[in-house]
Design an enzyme around this catalytic site. Structure first.
Site, mmCIF file in Angstrom:
data_model
loop_
_atom_site.group_PDB
_atom_site.id
_atom_site.type_symbol
_atom_site.label_atom_id
_atom_site.label_comp_id
_atom_site.label_asym_id
_atom_site.label_seq_id
_atom_site.Cartn_x
_atom_site.Cartn_y
_atom_site.Cartn_z
ATOM 1 N N HIS A 121 0.868 -1.183 0.000
ATOM 2 C CA HIS A 121 0.000 0.000 0.000
ATOM 3 C C HIS A 121 0.907 1.235 0.000
ATOM 4 C CE1 HIS A 121 -2.801 2.953 1.766
ATOM 5 N NE2 HIS A 121 -3.796 2.142 1.446
ATOM 6 N N ASP A 198 3.162 -4.720 8.200
ATOM 7 C CA ASP A 198 1.890 -4.019 8.044
ATOM 8 C C ASP A 198 0.782 -5.055 8.185
ATOM 9 O OD1 ASP A 198 -0.449 -2.888 7.105
ATOM 10 O OD2 ASP A 198 0.420 -2.114 5.234
ATOM 11 N N GLN A 201 -4.375 -5.570 6.899
ATOM 12 C CA GLN A 201 -5.304 -6.496 6.253
ATOM 13 C C GLN A 201 -5.253 -7.907 6.840
ATOM 14 O OE1 GLN A 201 -7.584 -5.669 4.054
ATOM 15 N NE2 GLN A 201 -6.941 -3.536 3.882
ATOM 16 N N LYS A 224 -10.511 -1.473 10.463
ATOM 17 C CA LYS A 224 -10.603 -2.695 9.671
ATOM 18 C C LYS A 224 -10.867 -3.912 10.558
ATOM 19 C CE LYS A 224 -7.416 -0.764 6.262
ATOM 20 N NZ LYS A 224 -8.364 -0.411 5.201
ATOM 21 N N CYS A 362 -4.772 2.426 -3.634
ATOM 22 C CA CYS A 362 -3.526 2.952 -3.043
ATOM 23 C C CYS A 362 -2.357 2.003 -3.298
ATOM 24 C CB CYS A 362 -3.688 3.218 -1.544
ATOM 25 S SG CYS A 362 -4.821 4.551 -1.163
#
Length: 404
Positions: A121, A198, A201, A224, A362
């Site tokens: 991203h 990261d 997700q 999220k 993104c």
């Protein structure tokens, strides 16, 4: 899916253009269950006050609730220490905190390399580019295969003694690919490099065990994971957080201030300048507890079932292209129709009550890798149903016919 679960999400009980809302933009943000909504309401209606500074009753109550939330989050993530849990505004904020403090620390020089991947991203690209611009370091990229996976063929050449940090996502937001972070973390450690994962997700879809992952930094966003927007977590190893300088100056992050000098606070408050998102932190803990009570395996199994149905259904559509065909995926399905612009497709689907995401997500470098400007992306959560998968497939078929 148990109907009782869906009934916990009041926002889903509405119609769009006379059709039931089918919300399939969960990779962007998920809806909030009643348990989280009630936690937020109760905070503002019962204990709203600023924390850590007041001796009065409401301040003590709010402080206790906020710090209890930190403890809950640390346990959920299996973090070694709860003082390593830093409240941020989200994944982007956490990555920038690490990138900026590394630049300020002088630990990154013009001889060093930063390694990311082609699946990142923008939030895990731009901060490292800015770090390299400030320090003269070099940014290297793990390439992506045609199936949307890391190409680790030359990973041993990309990782050298000059590699200072590896920053990669655990799950691709654009394609849903679940990445082999354990392999890269192990190789990075062999070269003495730090690792940042990261988890924006991955945290909504799978159990996170920081001690098993064995990275140095981990970031994710609350919105999220069924929590409000504007709240997130940076976890970092104590020794690294103590080594790095403060990021923002102000209240809370200090022990003592004079006009001559300032003494900085201990972890985690060293990185939490100003009044935090108190309600957000408390609600995040409530959201993670809700997920844990429901069962991460239950969530993953349901989402994977829907992903399988949607993939099979869309594959039968003429001229469809599926982007990201890795065998191990989270519940994200990116696709395009030959000769049809993704924005036009998404607009017509919205008129049919089906909400999907269109664009580059993104991830412009990743889109360039596939020679496209964007995709149409459907992403699933625990409250989505088989009937909504059918609605997705029907909407794609109808919209495609209208656009030809």
């Amino acid at each position: 899916m148990n109907l009782e679960i869906r009934q916990q999400f009041p926002v889903l009980d509405q119609q769009i253009n006379g059709r039931p809302l089918v919300y399939l933009d969960n990779a962007a943000t998920v809806q909030k269950p009643l348990a989280v909504l009630e936690t937020s309401r109760r905070y503002y209606s019962e204990i709203n006050a600023n924390i850590h500074r007041g001796v009065h009753y409401l301040s003590r109550k709010a402080t206790d609730a906020h710090e209890a939330a930190r403890t809950t989050i640390a346990k959920y993530l299996n973090a070694p220490h709860e003082h390593e849990i830093i409240f941020t505004s989200g994944t982007t904020d956490g990555i920038n905190l690490v990138a900026d403090t590394l630049a300020l620390s002088g630990k990154i020089t013009s001889d060093d390399h930063i390694l990311i991947s082609g699946l990142e991203h923008h939030s895990n690209i731009v901060p490292w580019q800015m770090l390299c611009q400030r320090t003269g370091a070099t940014l290297d990229v793990i390439p992506v295969t045609d199936s949307g996976e890391w190409d680790l063929t030359n990973i041993d050449a990309l990782l050298t003694s000059k590699t200072k940090l590896v920053a990669v996502n655990q799950v691709s937001n654009a394609l849903g690919t679940i990445n082999p972070i354990e392999t890269v973390i192990k190789k990075a450690k062999a070269h003495g490099a730090w690792t940042l994962i990261d988890g924006a997700q991955s945290t909504p879809h799978m159990a996170i065990d920081l001690q098993a992952i064995d990275c140095d930094f981990f970031v994710f966003s609350g919105h999220k994971t069924y929590a409000p927007t504007g709240i997130g977590i940076l976890w970092g190893r104590s020794e690294l957080l103590e080594m790095l300088p403060p990021w923002r100056g102000g209240g809370e992050m200090i022990k003592e201030v004079t006009f001559e000098k300032t003494t900085y606070n201990d972890l985690p408050f060293k990185y939490e300048a100003g009044t935090p998102n108190i309600e957000g932190g408390i609600a995040l803990a409530a959201a993670l507890t809700w997920m844990q009570d429901l069962g991460l395996d239950t969530i993953a199994a349901h989402e994977n079932h829907l992903l399988k149905l949607a993939t099979e259904g869309l594959s039968d559509i003429e001229d469809i292209i599926l982007y990201g065909t890795a065998p191990h995926k989270a519940s994200v399905l990116s696709f395009g129709i030959k000769g049809v612009h993704h924005y036009d497709l998404g607009t017509l689907m919205d008129q049919m009550g089906v909400g999907v995401r269109t664009g580059h997500h993104c991830c412009q470098p990743l889109m360039q890798r596939f020679g496209i400007t964007g995709t149409t992306r459907a992403s699933f959560a625990i409250y989505n149903t088989e009937q909504e998968v059918d609605a997705l497939i029907t909407a794609v078929k109808k919209a495609t016919m209208m656009l030809r």
